[in-house]
Design a protein around this motif. Sequence first.
Motif, short mmCIF file in Angstrom:
data_model
loop_
_atom_site.label_atom_id
_atom_site.label_comp_id
_atom_site.label_asym_id
_atom_site.label_seq_id
_atom_site.Cartn_x
_atom_site.Cartn_y
_atom_site.Cartn_z
N LEU A 26 2.58 -12.30 28.78
CA LEU A 26 2.75 -12.83 27.43
C LEU A 26 4.06 -13.59 27.29
CD1 LEU A 26 1.38 -9.98 25.12
CD2 LEU A 26 0.22 -12.02 25.97
N ARG A 27 5.11 -13.10 27.96
CA ARG A 27 6.39 -13.81 27.90
C ARG A 27 6.32 -15.16 28.63
NH1 ARG A 27 8.72 -8.54 28.47
NH2 ARG A 27 8.78 -8.81 30.73
N GLY A 37 3.23 -19.54 25.81
CA GLY A 37 3.46 -19.73 24.39
C GLY A 37 2.26 -19.23 23.59
N PRO A 38 2.39 -19.18 22.25
CA PRO A 38 1.29 -18.66 21.42
C PRO A 38 -0.04 -19.39 21.63
CG PRO A 38 3.31 -18.87 20.14
CD PRO A 38 3.58 -19.51 21.46
N ALA A 39 -0.01 -20.73 21.68
CA ALA A 39 -1.26 -21.48 21.87
C ALA A 39 -1.83 -21.25 23.26
CB ALA A 39 -1.02 -22.97 21.64
N GLU A 40 -0.96 -21.14 24.26
CA GLU A 40 -1.41 -20.90 25.63
C GLU A 40 -2.01 -19.51 25.78
OE1 GLU A 40 1.77 -23.76 28.00
OE2 GLU A 40 2.27 -21.67 27.56
N ARG A 41 -1.50 -18.56 25.00
CA ARG A 41 -2.09 -17.21 25.04
C ARG A 41 -3.54 -17.23 24.56
NH1 ARG A 41 2.91 -14.10 22.00
NH2 ARG A 41 4.52 -14.54 23.60
N GLU A 42 -3.82 -18.06 23.56
CA GLU A 42 -5.20 -18.15 23.08
C GLU A 42 -6.12 -18.69 24.18
OE1 GLU A 42 -6.39 -16.92 20.28
OE2 GLU A 42 -4.35 -16.15 20.00
#
Length: 316
Positions: free
Chosen positions: A155-156, A159-164
């Motif tokens: 997760l680190r 980024g937020p969009a890449e996590r999706e």
Amino acid sequence: MTPVLALVMLALVLPWAAAPAARRLAALLPPREACLVLTGAAALPAGGTLAALIGLFHVPFLASLEQVPLSRTVAEWPAAVPVSAAAGAVLVFQAVLVGRRWYERRSLLTRAWSAAGDAVCDGDLLLVTDPDPQAFALPGRRGCGGRIVVTTGMLRTLGPAEREVLFGHERAHLADRHHLLSATTHLAAAVHPALRSLRPALDFHLERWADEAAASAVGNRRLAATAIARAALAAASSSGPAGRGRGPLLSVGSGPVPQRVEALLRPAPVRPRARRTRAAAVGLLSTVAVSALLAVALAYGLHEYVELAAEGVRGR
């Protein structure tokens, strides 16, 4: 008996030609259709191989059940006993190999579930506190549904969009039951050595299938390509189960990542044109025809021995 033996031996040899043909066909198709072609091209020849070996192994036993003396069987086909013994030995070896691979897969899944036992659950996500960047789809077991296992290290990395994108990729593995296709091909490869080459091809197309599902979910193919590349590079250095090797764990870092990223940077794959569809259909029908040919051969062999038994009864 010679025509039957020739047909059975042909069925044992044809997978050497069917496997490369299936790989070439898969390269022409969208990921989903490619996976189905490869799985069918593994399962059907494996089933035909087992049927052929079982048929050869049962020749002397069928004769004895029909009260035909073994000497009469050997007189009709001198190689009956050696061929039956060889087929039996190969079947035992295959059973041991398939059993071993099944045990290895189940053991890895058990260890993965145990390792995720202390994870924080958030819906279908299991968050593991671990600096090692890992993420993989964990199939369900013992009444528990499938889960996406992701570490804090992964997760680190994103980024937020890449996590999706990552979550969409792993959810696609679970939703479409990719682990069943992987297991089928993995076990089929233990039955016939020619089918081993289908495993890496299927691994690649399964990941492509999940990549396309993730790109469709976020609506941005370039973002999907960036996220897949970053997650795969991080997972490649991982020492955990997804980093050491797939087994039944479907991970974003599996397969030839550069080819997957390149495919995401191109337009989405479309349904094959009629010509390519016909080529795929011919490939699948050829595989089915091999199994049908084998079934006819074995049926003919049984008929021969029924007739042999009847002649023996009439001769007494």
